[in-house]
Design an enzyme around this catalytic site. Structure first.
Site, short mmCIF file in Angstrom:
data_model
loop_
_atom_site.label_atom_id
_atom_site.label_comp_id
_atom_site.label_asym_id
_atom_site.label_seq_id
_atom_site.Cartn_x
_atom_site.Cartn_y
_atom_site.Cartn_z
N HIS A 143 0.83 -1.20 0.00
CA HIS A 143 0.00 0.00 0.00
C HIS A 143 0.87 1.25 0.00
O HIS A 143 2.07 1.20 0.27
CB HIS A 143 -0.92 0.03 1.23
CG HIS A 143 -2.13 -0.84 1.10
ND1 HIS A 143 -2.09 -2.20 1.34
CD2 HIS A 143 -3.42 -0.56 0.75
CE1 HIS A 143 -3.29 -2.71 1.14
NE2 HIS A 143 -4.11 -1.75 0.78
N LYS A 147 -0.88 4.77 4.89
CA LYS A 147 -1.79 3.84 5.56
C LYS A 147 -1.32 3.63 7.01
O LYS A 147 -0.15 3.38 7.25
CB LYS A 147 -1.80 2.51 4.81
CG LYS A 147 -2.84 1.52 5.30
CD LYS A 147 -2.94 0.34 4.32
CE LYS A 147 -3.91 -0.71 4.83
NZ LYS A 147 -5.27 -0.18 5.04
#
Lengths: 257, 257, 257, 257
Positions: A143, A147
């Protein structure tokens, strides 16, 4: 077949805006109402919609669904924050509306989808099916670096499904002779190792690796952009009208037979 | 449950040798006969086998299967060279042995598997299921540079299955604005582009790519070694005894529900 | 140019056996001696070799190299177990043999290579060069499940080299907003996250990921088989004869200008 | 050190707009002029710029560079459409401005970059360096399906550089036993096979595969977004002021030693 009439709740938000545009561009769907913060949900404001799509916020999504059902409208829910209790209350509400024995396509349906990404849902589904056939399984999710949680919910969900499938097939834990350096071996989710990569430039990606002696199977999915959720939203809208009761997970409306 | 007794035909060949070893090492299986070139196939030489596994050569494999059936033994076939006609003759032979209405687990079964690699079979199967949900699909197969044909049979088979699924879902061809340089765009297999890479160091690999706006799904499988076929061979042996009639393709004995 | 004459020490071991075969098959190299456990190393037993290749065991490799140098022969070392002290003693030995000012191709050389895999050495080298140009960097190593340590030495070495390059370029740590779930974020090697995957069917693989806003660079290397080390061994043999002094790492004899 | 003053030509275009924003956000750079269609290029309109960045169109880019040089300003060029002749005319212009013997950092520089993507430039550069060490090499480029040409210019450039490196190292063609199905084997660019994939959801990606017996090296780059070009544009601006003469290719200003 006449068009399916659609209302979007949370129509001014990021997902809601895209959902409105996707519905307007889709064959066989008609956008009849766009509601947002402050709008009342009723038969009047839903304006004859067959399906209401909820992309609001966790604080109001459950109340919205009950109001939608009271108005006699199917619901598709993309908002997060649902738990066993809130889902059970919706199921009970649906049961009241559909007395035993009167079910069928005339009854109302609610589809709650934690993930509308077709590639993500298919990857998870295929991973669960493949799991029983391999000695080893691990999950890598990748990701963007903003995050805050690791591993991702999708990766946890995938690993848990793999663990269930392995247990059902009588497989023990994946072989692992590691003696030193466990901190490099990722998180343990139900006995399946899950690794989280954070890299500038990425969005949301998952790679599931399976291994047997002499062979490997990799299922990888990449979500580059929020636009990728719209095919799943449209599929959910088209499916919920003929799927009475509560459905959790887009995978149940995919035709994977 | 008593052990399944197994005979291996072509026991001295590369695959046959591995199959013998795999059967001997497997729980619940017993190797009772190893036949090769020049050995007659009969009740006597099959030595009480429940299942005969054929890893011989195209020239004799069909005759072997008929002889195995005449001896009242199930057959698993890994030899190439089968076509519609030879498969039809085996199906007819099986039908004679299992008169209408008498079927059941007591009837004989034949399982012909073009590919025993679980990762390869799963990749193909998942690709066919995923195909209807994506706007674009292409296949890349990668093999050692001594391979004489391109693209691989597995890749052709995968592309054909994708094409069928796309057609059933009403999808047209994958979008492609190419005006110049078609020779870089690979082979056209039923409208699906298939690319063949030949690289020293590789064995047999396949990557299937699906794309929608904002997302990608990749299914990849790697066969590093012939040993990878043995789990599929064992699964076939265990399945064929309760699967009367002709089955073509290992995917039909996988539990993918 | 006459052939380079080569002796192999540890000729009966796994790597030694392959090295003997590779030298015999190589253009311009001639295998003149194959020594193993119990053989004395001397001018006589080295039989006129220009280069001795050591694939023995940590306990004897340093003594072997000193003996090889005393016999006036270049050395290539693939045995593990070297540390700063043992390397320093070899460097001192070489310095005695090559008085200041008399160096040149006539002087003896020793090349100690922790890794003879060209793809592994190139991957590490390229990763170090690329590191200064990317905001994010992480390393994933993947190995067979019998490996007892994690992360692999190659991955540690790669991460350390990335860390040095980032520091030289004035880059801070890779961005990372992780608040919960650090156990999924891998090992911290000098500030670079390293993940270790263990999967049946794999051998030794490394993937280095670099990210900037909107772009990604991936350098991946796969070692499928010990045979992959032989091109590096041959390159080392050919290089050491014209590279006086101590060299640590195959990357120094690669032409990457 | 004082800020580098920058003018952007084609400032209203897609790349020009991003370049203006990137310059304004960058440490040590100052945007002093934004010119577009219809603006004259002169000392006055360049407003004291040290460097002019050209993101205009092929039809005017060469004239722009000559005008920039006449105004005594360095140039960075991202516009396509340059050929040997136009580059030679710029080199000649630069030579007039920097008489033999008077060169140095005071002389003007022009940097023409076909690609400002750091990951793309590094991938090409590493591929050229690695090529001499592998028996096999192939290139796969993957782009969005609206691309009209195949294979991509970057892939052609990469393959050509690999071919040069292989020739210099005395390597023949990559091994390839293909007898049937050449249409799956991609385009032949100077003897290197190049495959073009077109997939909805992708932007611009390149994967270069190298193989030896038992090992593989893969260099992959992904350009997800035009924003990825800005670090390269900034690097070019900072480099050109101390790099007199004509430079073609961002790789020459990367520090890869």
């Amino acid at each position: 077949m006449s068009d399916i009439k659609v209302a979007v709740l949370g129509a001014a938000g990021r997902m809601g805006t895209q959902a409105c545009a996707a519905v307007e561009a889709a064959d066989g769907l008609e956008l009849v109402a766009s509601l947002d913060n402050g709008d009342t949900i009723s038969s009047e404001t839903l304006a004859g919609a067959d399906v209401a799509v909820d992309f609001t916020v966790p604080a109001v999504t459950e109340a919205n669904v009950h109001a939608v059902l009271d108005a006699g409208v199917h619901a598709v829910v993309g908002t997060t924050g649902w738990d066993d209790d809130s889902r059970a209350r919706v199921a009970a509400h649906l049961a009241e509306l559909s007395p035993r024995g009167t079910g069928g396509t005339g009854s109302l349906g609610v589809l709650i989808a934690p993930n509308f990404g077709l590639s993500a849902v298919l990857a998870m589904t295929f991973a669960a099916k493949a799991a029983r056939y391999f000695e080893s399984a691990e999950v890598i999710e990748l990701h963007h670096p903003n995050k805050v949680d690791a591993p991702s919910g999708t990766a946890r969900h995938t690993a848990a499904a793999i663990a269930v499938a392995r247990a059902e097939a009588g497989l023990g834990p994946s072989p692992d002779a590691t003696e030193t350096g466990w901190e490099a071996r990722g998180a343990d989710v139900d006995g399946v190792r899950v690794h989280a990569v954070r890299l500038r430039g990425l969005v949301a990606h998952e790679e599931i690796l399976f291994g047997n002696e002499g062979e490997q199977l990799i299922i990888r999915q990449d979500s580059f952009d929020r636009s990728s959720f719209m095919p799943g939203v449209l599929l959910a809208i088209r499916s919920v009208v003929s799927r009475p009761g509560l459905t959790v997970g887009l995978e149940h409306v995919l035709d994977l037979s």
